[in-house]
Scaffold this motif. Structure first.
Motif, PDB file in Angstrom:
ATOM      1  N   THR A 301      -1.743 -19.432   7.116  1.00 12.60           N
ATOM      2  CA  THR A 301      -2.802 -18.697   6.409  1.00 12.60           C
ATOM      3  C   THR A 301      -4.036 -19.577   6.238  1.00 12.60           C
ATOM      4  OG1 THR A 301      -1.083 -17.468   5.277  1.00 12.60           O
ATOM      5  CG2 THR A 301      -3.302 -17.281   4.382  1.00 12.60           C
ATOM      6  N   GLY A 377       2.078 -12.903   2.842  1.00 12.78           N
ATOM      7  CA  GLY A 377       3.212 -13.823   2.828  1.00 12.78           C
ATOM      8  C   GLY A 377       4.539 -13.197   2.499  1.00 12.78           C
ATOM      9  N   GLU A 378       4.524 -12.097   1.762  1.00 12.53           N
ATOM     10  CA  GLU A 378       5.782 -11.458   1.358  1.00 12.53           C
ATOM     11  C   GLU A 378       5.446 -10.068   0.865  1.00 12.53           C
ATOM     12  OE1 GLU A 378       7.149 -12.938  -2.491  1.00 12.53           O
ATOM     13  OE2 GLU A 378       5.343 -14.147  -2.586  1.00 12.53           O
ATOM     14  N   PRO A 379       6.459  -9.232   0.746  1.00 18.39           N
ATOM     15  CA  PRO A 379       6.184  -7.891   0.219  1.00 18.39           C
ATOM     16  C   PRO A 379       5.644  -7.994  -1.204  1.00 18.39           C
ATOM     17  CG  PRO A 379       8.396  -8.022   1.179  1.00 18.39           C
ATOM     18  CD  PRO A 379       7.867  -9.422   1.113  1.00 18.39           C
ATOM     19  N   ASP A 401      -3.248  -5.544   2.013  1.00 19.83           N
ATOM     20  CA  ASP A 401      -1.906  -6.133   2.068  1.00 19.83           C
ATOM     21  C   ASP A 401      -1.682  -6.481   3.534  1.00 19.83           C
ATOM     22  OD1 ASP A 401       0.787  -6.672   2.230  1.00 19.83           O
ATOM     23  OD2 ASP A 401       1.422  -4.925   1.077  1.00 19.83           O
ATOM     24  N   THR A 402      -1.770  -7.763   3.842  1.00 17.58           N
ATOM     25  CA  THR A 402      -1.834  -8.186   5.239  1.00 17.58           C
ATOM     26  C   THR A 402      -0.481  -8.712   5.705  1.00 17.58           C
ATOM     27  OG1 THR A 402      -2.467 -10.454   4.675  1.00 17.58           O
ATOM     28  CG2 THR A 402      -4.251  -8.858   4.899  1.00 17.58           C
ATOM     29  N   TRP A 403       0.114  -8.034   6.649  1.00 13.54           N
ATOM     30  CA  TRP A 403       1.387  -8.521   7.217  1.00 13.54           C
ATOM     31  C   TRP A 403       1.114  -9.269   8.516  1.00 13.54           C
ATOM     32  CZ3 TRP A 403       3.477  -7.709  12.049  1.00 13.54           C
ATOM     33  CH2 TRP A 403       4.698  -8.372  12.257  1.00 13.54           C
ATOM     34  N   TRP A 404       1.668 -10.460   8.600  1.00 14.03           N
ATOM     35  CA  TRP A 404       1.606 -11.225   9.842  1.00 14.03           C
ATOM     36  C   TRP A 404       2.524 -12.423   9.736  1.00 14.03           C
ATOM     37  CZ3 TRP A 404      -1.734 -15.890  10.183  1.00 14.03           C
ATOM     38  CH2 TRP A 404      -2.367 -16.206   8.980  1.00 14.03           C
ATOM     39  N   GLN A 405       2.496 -13.301  10.725  1.00 14.99           N
ATOM     40  CA  GLN A 405       3.439 -14.421  10.794  1.00 14.99           C
ATOM     41  C   GLN A 405       2.776 -15.635  11.439  1.00 14.99           C
ATOM     42  OE1 GLN A 405       6.164 -12.196  13.493  1.00 14.99           O
ATOM     43  NE2 GLN A 405       7.600 -12.301  11.791  1.00 14.99           N
ATOM     44  N   THR A 406       3.377 -16.788  11.235  1.00  8.28           N
ATOM     45  CA  THR A 406       2.891 -17.997  11.908  1.00  8.28           C
ATOM     46  C   THR A 406       2.752 -17.723  13.411  1.00  8.28           C
ATOM     47  OG1 THR A 406       4.107 -19.297  10.289  1.00  8.28           O
ATOM     48  CG2 THR A 406       3.393 -20.456  12.283  1.00  8.28           C
ATOM     49  N   ASP A 491      11.566  -8.903  11.109  1.00  8.93           N
ATOM     50  CA  ASP A 491      11.366  -8.151   9.866  1.00  8.93           C
ATOM     51  C   ASP A 491      11.906  -6.730   9.982  1.00  8.93           C
ATOM     52  OD1 ASP A 491      10.095  -9.915   8.070  1.00  8.93           O
ATOM     53  OD2 ASP A 491       8.215  -9.731   9.169  1.00  8.93           O
ATOM     54  N   ILE A 503       6.611  -3.360   5.142  1.00 10.96           N
ATOM     55  CA  ILE A 503       7.542  -4.402   5.584  1.00 10.96           C
ATOM     56  C   ILE A 503       8.559  -4.595   4.467  1.00 10.96           C
ATOM     57  CG2 ILE A 503       7.741  -6.772   6.446  1.00 10.96           C
ATOM     58  CD1 ILE A 503       5.748  -4.843   8.008  1.00 10.96           C
ATOM     59  N   ARG A 506      12.972  -9.866   5.737  1.00  8.32           N
ATOM     60  CA  ARG A 506      13.602 -10.392   6.945  1.00  8.32           C
ATOM     61  C   ARG A 506      14.961  -9.746   7.178  1.00  8.32           C
ATOM     62  NH1 ARG A 506      10.175 -13.752   9.908  1.00  8.32           N
ATOM     63  NH2 ARG A 506      12.113 -14.303  10.975  1.00  8.32           N
ATOM     64  N   ASN A 512      12.433 -15.968   2.215  1.00  9.69           N
ATOM     65  CA  ASN A 512      11.009 -16.035   1.929  1.00  9.69           C
ATOM     66  C   ASN A 512      10.867 -16.359   0.443  1.00  9.69           C
ATOM     67  OD1 ASN A 512       8.292 -15.586   1.474  1.00  9.69           O
ATOM     68  ND2 ASN A 512       8.175 -14.021   3.059  1.00  9.69           N
ATOM     69  N   ARG A 517       8.536 -19.668   4.247  1.00 12.42           N
ATOM     70  CA  ARG A 517       9.686 -19.347   5.072  1.00 12.42           C
ATOM     71  C   ARG A 517      10.662 -20.495   5.095  1.00 12.42           C
ATOM     72  NH1 ARG A 517       7.616 -16.966  10.598  1.00 12.42           N
ATOM     73  NH2 ARG A 517       9.399 -17.849  11.635  1.00 12.42           N
TER      74      ARG A 517
END
Ligand code: PRX
Length: 637
Positions: A301, A377-379, A401-406, A491, A503, A506, A512, A517
């Motif tokens: 992030t 980062g999490e729900p 509310d932004t969902w994403w991953q490394t 996810d 989402i 996991r 999380n 993570r």
């Protein structure tokens, strides 16, 4: 600079999304025109998911720092690039304009060069949240060295694992870092880590906390002394190294369900385009606004929404060294009023923690400068969402509310602030270029709305993971082999009647905790290092503040004096092996673990017990010793 590719209405989103799916190459070709290239690319995309292979803007030549710095000098030289708010509110803040940041990045790039660091070399950066961290990161990118930033909360052992995996040749660190009323002795941790890292030839230490440090002759040098040398050289202009679009920009280690953390690799052009495009569109950034992302640059992030996204967009990014609860729980709100912050991007765990302090810290706070709020980062649970919306946003600032991953490099599913609708606890709609789909266990697509499944993505986007450092097969196995020809996110996900995505968490053995993570296997390995521990099993359980807490079941045969002392010893061991972020919240001693006849631990049962669902354990007949379940239930903490 305006952003011609900033989506301005719901109708435009629908139109653009459609185009990005129907004609992705044309779509991304148009977006890529808005960046500075040394040489234009030959093709937009080549890909083959079965080989975990995606190449964006092949044949193009560029340097990301020209896009983040040089190109803004014409019209934004005096605009603040970084505002730095120190841990201690009584200390002076710092502002670096684009001109100053450009200058400092070149100076430090020259320091790296003076120390023999060159294109392709890996440089580990382990620093607190001070501007020099961003400077070091950008200086690496300037000369084409690959940075691997390690979060300041990781232990010497974790750092050493990462340095060895990357075969880093240099480390940039600080004497120490301030976090609330604590001082973290970073250099001392690095010294321990480097005992097992023969590849590291130089360590550059930035003075910050004035913590006493040992400086090893021939290896360690002070940042300030090295800068002085550059000044006496007459501050040369360090030309931005010509990088291929697919040259590696950075490695960032992240936990998976098995084994040691893997080095997620992002490359230059695709990552840049994606970080920029998502920043501009999700937050609807307007020139002149102040963007405050509270993450640490040690996580993705921070990479994408403190450094590369904002700076490539010529934005003003606020870096905060401290923590939200020191000197009191009003610190974020004070910072927002002090600088008239426009955009606040933080984690649900921080929101829940601040919510717990009630209204008092909000008294006499204005917060009227805020226009957009974000979470990552999490729900986010509905209660926290509403508190954030009402108390912080005054029901007047859209929440993204932004969902994403490394692995995704940038935001994948999110509403666009004020443009597409929000819905509490839903990330909502995919960004242009993102084609999500839900599958069942067999990989069969689940069509329609009002359904749940495992979240996959069926077409590449520019910020997609390119490889796991040094082990491409691991990348293929982890993300591209579970379901044929799809990227698997790990996810679980729900798609509601309107096609909005939520989402749910996991579906693999990854926890999380406070938005961080952590692999259960990693924590188990660390617990098992403790003398007297025979075996352990770790699961997550719902935690009011952290989202998930860590529950460990431990078979211990050491001398059992005092259970609580043993617990503290085990916690200390985990801290030492991984870092304080992985400390178990609960440790239950057990005489055995529920295993199948083939020796597999039935985590499902342990999860249920940790969650307190004692009457709904499910089938235990396949267990080697079903009696053990009753014992574990009785001993539940
Ligand atoms: O489970 C999802 C959760 O965080 C995971 C990614 O973690 P990491 O790579 O550390 O990146 C965190 C910051 C991007 C995801 O697989 N996650 C992330 N954002 C959300 C989320 N879960 C629900 N809602 C989100 N907005």
């Amino acid at each position: 600079m305006r952003y011609p590719y900033q989506i301005k209405s719901r109708e435009e989103y629908d139109k653009i999304y459609h185009k990005s799916v129907e004609h992705p190459l044309e779509f991304w070709d148009e977006i890529a025109q808005h960046f500075t290239w040394k040489k234009k690319y030959d093709s937009v995309l080549e890909w083959d998911f079965r080989q975990a292979h995606s190449k964006w803007f092949s044949g193009g030549k560029l340097n990301i720092t020209e896009n983040c710095l040089d190109r803004h000098l014409a019209d934004k030289a005096d605009v603040p690039a970084i505002i730095f708010e120190p841990n201690n509110p009584d200390e002076h803040h710092r502002v670096l304009t684009y001109r100053e940041l450009h200058f400092k990045v070149m100076q430090f790039a020259q320091v790296l060069k003076n120390n023999g660091i060159k294109k392709g070399d890996r440089v580990c950066i382990y620093m607190g949240m001070i501007p020099e961290l961003a400077i070091a990161t950008l200086a690496c990118a300037r000369i084409g060295a690959i940075h691997s930033v390690i979060f300041g909360g990781f232990s010497a052992q974790s750092i050493s694992d990462r340095i060895q995996d990357a075969e880093a040749v240099a480390v940039v660190t600080c004497d120490g870092a301030h976090r609330g009323n604590k001082t973290i002795e970073l250099k001392s941790v690095i010294d321990d880590a480097l005992m097992s890292c023969p590849t590291v030839k130089s360590v550059i230490v930035c003075t910050h906390t004035r913590t006493p440090v040992s400086m090893i002759k021939g290896r360690d040098m002070w940042w300030e002394d090295e800068i002085k040398k550059v000044e006496t050289q007459g501050n040369p202009f360090v030309a931005a190294e010509e990088m291929d679009s697919e040259d590696e920009l950075f490695i960032l280690y992240t936990s998976g369900s098995t084994g040691k953390p893997k080095g997620v690799v992002h490359t230059t052009a695709g990552y840049m385009v994606w970080a920029n495009y998502t920043f501009v569109n999700v937050f609807q950034y307007q020139p002149g606004q102040i963007h405050f992302c509270t993450a640490d640059i040690g996580w993705i992030t921070g990479h994408s929404y403190i450094v590369y996204g904002p700076l490539s967009a010529g934005a003003t990014t606020l870096m905060f060294e401290g923590i939200p609860t020191w000197p009191d729980a009003g610190r974020f709100w004070e910072i927002i009023d002090k600088y008239n912050v426009d955009i606040l991007y933080t984690a649900p765990t921080a929101i829940r923690s601040l919510m717990g302090f009630g209204d008092e810290p909000l008294k006499n706070r204005n917060l009227s400068s805020l226009k957009v709020l974000g979470t990552v980062g999490e729900p986010i649970n509905e209660e926290a969402w509403h508190w954030y919306n009402e108390k912080i946003g005054k029901s007047n600032s859209p929440i993204v509310d932004t969902w994403w991953q490394t692995e995704t490099g940038g935001i994948m599913i999110s509403n666009l602030a004020g443009i597409t609708p929000s819905k509490p606890s839903y990330a909502t709609l995919p960004l242009p270029g993102i084609q999500p789909l839900l599958v069942d266990e067999n990989g069969k697509e689940i069509q329609g709305n009002g359904v749940t499944g495992n979240l996959c993505i069926k077409f590449p986007w520019p910020g997609i993971i390119r490889t796991t450092y040094g082990d491409h097969e691991r990348c293929r196995q982890t993300y591209f082999s579970t379901y044929d020809n799809l990227y698997f996110t790990g996810d679980g996900c729900l798609r509601d009647e309107n096609g909005f995505y939520r989402i749910t968490g996991r579906v693999d053995d990854v926890l999380n905790v406070s938005g961080h993570r952590i692999g259960t296997a990693e924590v188990e390995n660390a617990i098992n290092m403790h003398a007297g521990v025979v075996e352990s099993a770790v699961v997550g359980y719902p935690h009011d503040i952290k989202g998930q807490g860590i529950y460990a079941y431990v078979i211990y045969t050491g001398t059992h004096g005092d259970d609580n002392l043993t617990r503290l010893d085990i916690i200390q061991t985990v801290s030492r092996i991984i870092g304080p972020i992985a400390k178990p919240d609960k440790i239950q001693f057990v005489s055995g673990l529920p295993k199948t006849r083939s020796g597999k631990i039935m985590r499902r049962i342990l999860r249920k017990i940790a969650e307190g669902e004692l009457s709904n354990i499910g089938d235990t007949t396949t267990l080697l010793d079903p009696m053990i379940v009753d014992e574990i239930k009785e001993g539940r903490l």
